[in-house]
Design a protein around this motif. Sequence first.
Motif, PDB file in Angstrom:
ATOM      1  N   THR A   1       6.716  38.077  19.634  1.00 19.72           N
ATOM      2  CA  THR A   1       7.635  37.156  18.964  1.00 19.72           C
ATOM      3  C   THR A   1       8.390  37.846  17.829  1.00 19.72           C
ATOM      4  O   THR A   1       8.741  37.230  16.837  1.00 19.72           O
ATOM      5  CB  THR A   1       6.886  35.935  18.409  1.00 19.72           C
ATOM      6  OG1 THR A   1       5.835  36.373  17.536  1.00 19.72           O
ATOM      7  CG2 THR A   1       6.290  35.105  19.529  1.00 19.72           C
TER       8      THR A   1
ATOM      9  N   THR B   1       7.343  34.297  12.217  1.00 20.49           N
ATOM     10  CA  THR B   1       7.912  33.761  13.446  1.00 20.49           C
ATOM     11  C   THR B   1       8.326  32.309  13.285  1.00 20.49           C
ATOM     12  O   THR B   1       7.595  31.505  12.717  1.00 20.49           O
ATOM     13  CB  THR B   1       6.889  33.867  14.596  1.00 20.49           C
ATOM     14  OG1 THR B   1       6.498  35.231  14.744  1.00 20.49           O
ATOM     15  CG2 THR B   1       7.482  33.382  15.909  1.00 20.49           C
TER      16      THR B   1
ATOM     17  N   MET C   1       7.549  27.606  17.364  1.00 20.85           N
ATOM     18  CA  MET C   1       7.434  28.074  18.748  1.00 20.85           C
ATOM     19  C   MET C   1       8.211  27.221  19.741  1.00 20.85           C
ATOM     20  O   MET C   1       8.293  27.545  20.918  1.00 20.85           O
ATOM     21  CB  MET C   1       5.961  28.138  19.161  1.00 20.85           C
ATOM     22  CG  MET C   1       5.150  29.156  18.381  1.00 20.85           C
ATOM     23  SD  MET C   1       5.878  30.818  18.358  1.00 20.85           S
ATOM     24  CE  MET C   1       5.748  31.249  20.079  1.00 20.85           C
TER      25      MET C   1
ATOM     26  N   THR D   1      12.041  29.760  19.614  1.00 20.62           N
ATOM     27  CA  THR D   1      11.812  30.953  18.821  1.00 20.62           C
ATOM     28  C   THR D   1      13.072  31.787  18.648  1.00 20.62           C
ATOM     29  O   THR D   1      13.744  32.124  19.608  1.00 20.62           O
ATOM     30  CB  THR D   1      10.726  31.823  19.493  1.00 20.62           C
ATOM     31  OG1 THR D   1       9.606  31.002  19.819  1.00 20.62           O
ATOM     32  CG2 THR D   1      10.286  32.942  18.567  1.00 20.62           C
TER      33      THR D   1
ATOM     34  N   ALA E   1       2.867  30.955  14.134  1.00 16.15           N
ATOM     35  CA  ALA E   1       4.275  30.623  13.899  1.00 16.15           C
ATOM     36  C   ALA E   1       4.396  29.568  12.798  1.00 16.15           C
ATOM     37  O   ALA E   1       3.490  28.774  12.563  1.00 16.15           O
ATOM     38  CB  ALA E   1       4.919  30.098  15.180  1.00 16.15           C
TER      39      ALA E   1
END
Length: 208
Positions: free
Chosen positions: A14, A64, A67, A70, A136
Amino acid sequence: LGLVGSEMGITDRTLPNRSNLQATPLMVNGVLYLNTPLSQGVAIDAATGQTRWIYNPKSYEEGTTSMTVTWRERGVAYWTDGEGDERIYWGTGSGHVVCVDAKTGQACSDFGDGGMVDAMTGLPRAVRDNRDYLNAILYSIQSPPVVVGDKIIHGSSVADRIVAKEAVPGWVRAWNARTGDHEVALGETILSNCSAAKGGKMGGARRP
């Protein structure tokens, strides 16, 4: 790069994707405005293609993005008071709203905290340092805001791979275009009306 990603709380699969450009440019007075997958704002001369300014809030340093979508940003919004004050707004993967001067790309110091507001403020169960099971951020903003009068209104992106009562709600939120002060959000309005209808009690296990 792997070490840097690890220090930033980003997993190998990611890492920031700079090529994932999905923003629809907004043209105002011959200038194209858009944001990059890394939540950077950009102004480009529509006639020559020359870059006029870039503003980088460095939101990717928090890790990140949510999700759900992304490393994607979909566009920006424009506001003016009709008397020379022109501003560009966009959301970031870290859940902030950015406000810059449309002509210079400089942060609007009178908006929020140095040109940004933390859209997680006041959200139930939203803790900025918390992460989901994939490491994330719990709350991001990808879609361009909508300008209604002097209000900047936006949706959100929350992790949808695990649905639980502990999740952060994806409320539609609003901010004053000049000051960044919080206005009533759609989710909060619904909750207030439900609470009033139940005599001040939400009742039951439903989550906002």
